[in-house]
Design an enzyme around this catalytic site. Structure first.
Site, PDB file in Angstrom:
ATOM      1  N   PRO A  19      57.180  18.493  26.642  1.00 32.00           N
ATOM      2  CA  PRO A  19      57.088  17.849  27.965  1.00 32.00           C
ATOM      3  C   PRO A  19      56.225  18.685  28.917  1.00 32.00           C
ATOM      4  CG  PRO A  19      59.361  18.515  27.449  1.00 32.00           C
ATOM      5  CD  PRO A  19      58.524  18.910  26.286  1.00 32.00           C
ATOM      6  N   CYS A  69      37.847  30.868  49.743  1.00 33.40           N
ATOM      7  CA  CYS A  69      36.920  31.053  48.621  1.00 33.40           C
ATOM      8  C   CYS A  69      35.806  30.007  48.576  1.00 33.40           C
ATOM      9  CB  CYS A  69      37.681  31.075  47.304  1.00 33.40           C
ATOM     10  SG  CYS A  69      39.072  29.953  47.245  1.00 33.40           S
ATOM     11  N   ASN A 127      35.446  32.661  42.207  1.00 33.63           N
ATOM     12  CA  ASN A 127      36.275  32.595  43.418  1.00 33.63           C
ATOM     13  C   ASN A 127      37.097  33.853  43.646  1.00 33.63           C
ATOM     14  OD1 ASN A 127      37.479  31.159  41.013  1.00 33.63           O
ATOM     15  ND2 ASN A 127      39.331  31.456  42.227  1.00 33.63           N
ATOM     16  N   HIS A 143      34.617  28.472  41.166  1.00 32.81           N
ATOM     17  CA  HIS A 143      34.585  27.235  41.949  1.00 32.81           C
ATOM     18  C   HIS A 143      33.160  26.679  41.925  1.00 32.81           C
ATOM     19  CE1 HIS A 143      38.543  28.133  43.219  1.00 32.81           C
ATOM     20  NE2 HIS A 143      38.376  28.325  44.504  1.00 32.81           N
ATOM     21  N   ARG A 166      40.943  20.084  42.834  1.00 34.87           N
ATOM     22  CA  ARG A 166      41.349  21.104  41.846  1.00 34.87           C
ATOM     23  C   ARG A 166      40.993  20.596  40.445  1.00 34.87           C
ATOM     24  NH1 ARG A 166      42.385  25.896  43.450  1.00 34.87           N
ATOM     25  NH2 ARG A 166      44.138  25.385  44.791  1.00 34.87           N
ATOM     26  N   THR A 205      49.189  43.440  42.502  1.00 35.57           N
ATOM     27  CA  THR A 205      49.564  42.857  41.202  1.00 35.57           C
ATOM     28  C   THR A 205      49.041  41.428  41.050  1.00 35.57           C
ATOM     29  OG1 THR A 205      51.635  42.160  42.218  1.00 35.57           O
ATOM     30  CG2 THR A 205      51.689  44.230  40.970  1.00 35.57           C
ATOM     31  N   GLY A 206      48.441  40.877  42.104  1.00 37.12           N
ATOM     32  CA  GLY A 206      47.987  39.478  42.070  1.00 37.12           C
ATOM     33  C   GLY A 206      46.580  39.341  41.516  1.00 37.12           C
ATOM     34  N   ASN A 207      46.123  38.090  41.426  1.00 36.63           N
ATOM     35  CA  ASN A 207      44.776  37.794  40.907  1.00 36.63           C
ATOM     36  C   ASN A 207      43.708  38.505  41.725  1.00 36.63           C
ATOM     37  OD1 ASN A 207      45.272  36.093  38.795  1.00 36.63           O
ATOM     38  ND2 ASN A 207      45.089  34.203  39.985  1.00 36.63           N
TER      39      ASN A 207
HETATM   40  N1  LIG Z   1      42.668  33.285  44.431  1.00 38.27           N
HETATM   41  C1  LIG Z   1      41.627  33.029  45.213  1.00 38.27           C
HETATM   42  O1  LIG Z   1      40.589  32.483  44.790  1.00 38.27           O
HETATM   43  C2  LIG Z   1      41.674  33.413  46.640  1.00 38.27           C
HETATM   44  C3  LIG Z   1      40.517  33.342  47.372  1.00 38.27           C
HETATM   45  C4  LIG Z   1      40.539  33.680  48.705  1.00 38.27           C
HETATM   46  C5  LIG Z   1      41.716  34.080  49.264  1.00 38.27           C
HETATM   47  N2  LIG Z   1      42.863  34.155  48.530  1.00 38.27           N
HETATM   48  C6  LIG Z   1      44.081  34.602  49.188  1.00 38.27           C
HETATM   49  O2  LIG Z   1      44.441  35.878  48.692  1.00 38.27           O
HETATM   50  C7  LIG Z   1      45.856  36.012  48.723  1.00 38.27           C
HETATM   51  C8  LIG Z   1      46.382  36.380  47.342  1.00 38.27           C
HETATM   52  O3  LIG Z   1      45.972  35.416  46.390  1.00 38.27           O
HETATM   53  P1  LIG Z   1      46.181  35.637  44.817  1.00 38.27           P
HETATM   54  O4  LIG Z   1      45.403  34.535  44.194  1.00 38.27           O
HETATM   55  O5  LIG Z   1      45.903  37.033  44.424  1.00 38.27           O
HETATM   56  O6  LIG Z   1      47.771  35.376  44.663  1.00 38.27           O
HETATM   57  P2  LIG Z   1      48.768  35.869  43.526  1.00 38.27           P
HETATM   58  O7  LIG Z   1      48.059  36.055  42.235  1.00 38.27           O
HETATM   59  O8  LIG Z   1      49.911  34.923  43.564  1.00 38.27           O
HETATM   60  O9  LIG Z   1      49.276  37.315  44.025  1.00 38.27           O
HETATM   61  C9  LIG Z   1      50.045  37.469  45.207  1.00 38.27           C
HETATM   62  C10 LIG Z   1      50.221  38.967  45.498  1.00 38.27           C
HETATM   63  O10 LIG Z   1      50.939  39.101  46.741  1.00 38.27           O
HETATM   64  C11 LIG Z   1      52.059  39.953  46.519  1.00 38.27           C
HETATM   65  N3  LIG Z   1      53.176  39.594  47.394  1.00 38.27           N
HETATM   66  C12 LIG Z   1      53.811  38.401  47.475  1.00 38.27           C
HETATM   67  N4  LIG Z   1      54.827  38.481  48.381  1.00 38.27           N
HETATM   68  C13 LIG Z   1      54.814  39.743  48.874  1.00 38.27           C
HETATM   69  C14 LIG Z   1      55.604  40.435  49.828  1.00 38.27           C
HETATM   70  N5  LIG Z   1      56.620  39.856  50.455  1.00 38.27           N
HETATM   71  N6  LIG Z   1      55.298  41.735  50.097  1.00 38.27           N
HETATM   72  C15 LIG Z   1      54.276  42.353  49.445  1.00 38.27           C
HETATM   73  N7  LIG Z   1      53.495  41.745  48.528  1.00 38.27           N
HETATM   74  C16 LIG Z   1      53.759  40.444  48.248  1.00 38.27           C
HETATM   75  C17 LIG Z   1      52.418  39.733  45.075  1.00 38.27           C
HETATM   76  O11 LIG Z   1      53.213  40.813  44.638  1.00 38.27           O
HETATM   77  P3  LIG Z   1      54.383  40.607  43.529  1.00 38.27           P
HETATM   78  O12 LIG Z   1      53.677  40.659  42.201  1.00 38.27           O
HETATM   79  O13 LIG Z   1      55.271  41.784  43.799  1.00 38.27           O
HETATM   80  O14 LIG Z   1      55.033  39.302  43.795  1.00 38.27           O
HETATM   81  C18 LIG Z   1      51.030  39.714  44.433  1.00 38.27           C
HETATM   82  O15 LIG Z   1      50.547  41.028  44.306  1.00 38.27           O
HETATM   83  C19 LIG Z   1      46.382  34.685  49.257  1.00 38.27           C
HETATM   84  O16 LIG Z   1      46.536  34.811  50.656  1.00 38.27           O
HETATM   85  C20 LIG Z   1      45.276  33.710  48.945  1.00 38.27           C
HETATM   86  O17 LIG Z   1      45.257  32.615  49.806  1.00 38.27           O
HETATM   87  C21 LIG Z   1      42.863  33.840  47.223  1.00 38.27           C
END
Ligand SMILES: NC(=O)c1ccc[n+]([C@@H]2O[C@H](COP(=O)([O-])OP(=O)(O)OC[C@H]3O[C@@H](n4cnc5c(N)ncnc54)[C@H](OP(=O)(O)O)[C@@H]3O)[C@@H](O)[C@H]2O)c1
Length: 342
Positions: free
Chosen positions: A182, A130, A315, A242, A235, A11-13
Site C-alpha cells: 500500500p 530555492c 536546490n 529544481h 512537485r 543533520t538535515g539535507n
Molecule cells: N531543501 C531545500 O531545497 C531548501 C531550500 C531552501 C531553503 N530550505 C530551508 O532550509 C531549512 C532546512 O531544510 P532541510 O531541507 O535541510 O530540512 P530537513 O532535512 O528536514 O532538516 C531539518 C534540520 O533542522 C533540524 N531541526 C528541526 N527542529 C529543530 C529544533 N527544534 N532545534 C534545532 N534543530 C532542529 C533538524 O534536526 P534533527 O535531525 O535533530 O531533527 C535537521 O537538522 C528549512 O527552513 C527549509 O525551508 C530548504
C-alpha cells in the site's frame, strides 16, 4: 585567525550540504560546530575528512561564534535567530521566517550583493527560497540588458526541497509500487511516486500557494519591484534539482542569440543549449553542481520582445547551502565582519 562557524540544522539535507560546501571551498573557519535538535545530540556528521559530534542548539552558547548558518526551519529560526544575533553572531537563515522583513537583507550574491550592508540592523541575513535563487541568477543579466517587464514561471521542484522526509517518501512509495505494498502519503498531499503535484506550501486566499507567492515577492525584493511575476509551483518525483520553464517579456528588444551570449558571461550561469538530442540540462545532471544551468533559449513570437528558457539547478546547493556560504564569503571579503577570537 579564522572564523568560528555554527551550522544549525546540521543533520538535515541543507545542513549536510553546508558542511560539504564549507569544506570544498576551503572556507576560512578555525572551528565548525554542528547543531541540531536534542533528538540528534551526540550523532555524527561528516565535515571534510573530520567527523563532528552534533550538539543541542538549545543549550549552545553563541557568544564566541562569528557566523551561524541556520537551516532548521522557520519556527526554530523565529525563536533563535534574534537571540543569536543579539550575541553578536551573524545569522544566515535558510527559512522564510525573515525574508520579507524590511530590516533583513535577502541576498543572492550574483544579484544584489550591495544590499548586504543592511545586515547590522538585526544581525540576520535571509537566503531566498530555492526556486527563486536560481531564477534570479538567470534573470538578472537579462534584466540589466533589456529590462524585464513580466515573467511567467512554472516550476518542477524535487522532493529534497521538502527536507529529508520528502526524499524518504519518494523512495518508500516507489519501492511500494514495485512490491505492490500500500502507498502511504504523509509528507505530500497526494502520492508523489510516478505522479506530479501542483501544490507546494499552504494555499493563500487568492488561490495561489505560498510557494508561488514567495517566487514573486522575493524576485521583486532582490531584482526590481516593478517586475510582474506569476508562478505555478509543482512537485515532481525527482530527488535533487529544481527545473523551471520561464517565459519573459522585455521592455527592449533582445534576441535568443543575444540572451545566450549574455548568459554565457554571467556569474553563476552555465548555458547548455544545443538543438539536438540531449543538448540541454536535466535535474539529474545538475545534482552536486554549483551552477544555474540554462537551456532551450527561444524567442517567443506571441509577444513583443519575449523569450522562453529552461533553468535548472541543485536546490540544495544554489537554492540553499551554496548561496548561504557565498553570503558568508561576501561578508568576509567586504570586511563586514571580523573573527571574534582575533
Ligand atoms: N531543501 C531545500 O531545497 C531548501 C531550500 C531552501 C531553503 N530550505 C530551508 O532550509 C531549512 C532546512 O531544510 P532541510 O531541507 O535541510 O530540512 P530537513 O532535512 O528536514 O532538516 C531539518 C534540520 O533542522 C533540524 N531541526 C528541526 N527542529 C529543530 C529544533 N527544534 N532545534 C534545532 N534543530 C532542529 C533538524 O534536526 P534533527 O535531525 O535533530 O531533527 C535537521 O537538522 C528549512 O527552513 C527549509 O525551508 C530548504
Amino acid at each position: 585567525m579564522g572564523f568560528k562557524v555554527a551550522i544549525a540544522g546540521a543533520t538535515g539535507n541543507v545542513g549536510r550540504e553546508m558542511l560539504n560546501i564549507l569544506s570544498e571551498r576551503g572556507f576560512p573557519a578555525d572551528e565548525v560546530v554542528a547543531l541540531a535538535s536534542s533528538r540528534s545530540t551526540g550523532t555524527e556528521v561528516s565535515f571534510g575528512d573530520k567527523v563532528l559530534s552534533v550538539k543541542n542548539l538549545e543549550t549552545y552558547d553563541f557568544s564566541d561564534t562569528d557566523i551561524c548558518l541556520m537551516s532548521a526551519g522557520g519556527d526554530v529560526s523565529k525563536k533563535w535567530s534574534p537571540k543569536i544575533g543579539a550575541q553578536g553572531c551573524v545569522v544566515i537563515d535558510n527559512s522564510s521566517a525573515w525574508r520579507y522583513d524590511q530590516d533583513v537583507p535577502l541576498i543572492v550574491p550574483e544579484v544584489n550583493p550591495d544590499a548586504i550592508a543592511q545586515f547590522t540592523r538585526k544581525n540576520i541575513i535571509a537566503n531566498p527560497n530555492c526556486s527563486t535563487a536560481q531564477l534570479v541568477v538567470a534573470l538578472k543579466p537579462l534584466h540589466d540588458k533589456a529590462k524585464i517587464k513580466r515573467v511567467v514561471v512554472s516550476t518542477y521542484q524535487s522532493v529534497s526541497g521538502a527536507g529529508k522526509e520528502g526524499m524518504d517518501e519518494l523512495f518508500n512509495q516507489t519501492r511500494a509500487v514495485f512490491v505492490a505494498d500500500p502507498i502511504e502519503a504523509k509528507k505530500f498531499t497526494k502520492r508523489i511516486a510516478f505522479n506530479v503535484i501542483p501544490h507546494i506550501d499552504v494555499f493563500m486566499e487568492d488561490g495561489y500557494t505560498k510557494e508561488e507567492w514567495k517566487v514573486l515577492a522575493e524576485t521583486k525584493k532582490m531584482l526590481d519591484p516593478a517586475i510582474k511575476v506569476t508562478c505555478t509551483a509543482v512537485r515532481v518525483p525527482v530527488f535533487i534539482g529544481h527545473s523551471e520553464s520561464v517565459n519573459i517579456e522585455f521592455e527592449n528588444e533582445i534576441t535568443a542569440d543575444e540572451a545566450r551570449e549574455i548568459l554565457r558571461e554571467a556569474p553563476g550561469c552555465l548555458v547548455v543549449d544545443k538543438h539536438e538530442n540531449g543538448g540541454y540540462v536535466t535535474p539529474y545532471e545538475c545534482a552536486g553542481e554549483d551552477a544555474t544551468y540554462i537551456s532551450r533559449i527561444r524567442e517567443d513570437a506571441t509577444v513583443e520582445n519575449g523569450l522562453n528558457m529552461w533553468v535548472v539547478s541543485d536546490n540544495l546547493r544554489k537554492g540553499a547551502a551554496l548561496n548561504a556560504v557565498q553570503i558568508a564569503e561576501l561578508l568576509i571579503n567586504r570586511g563586514l565582519i571580523k573573527a571574534k577570537k582575533n
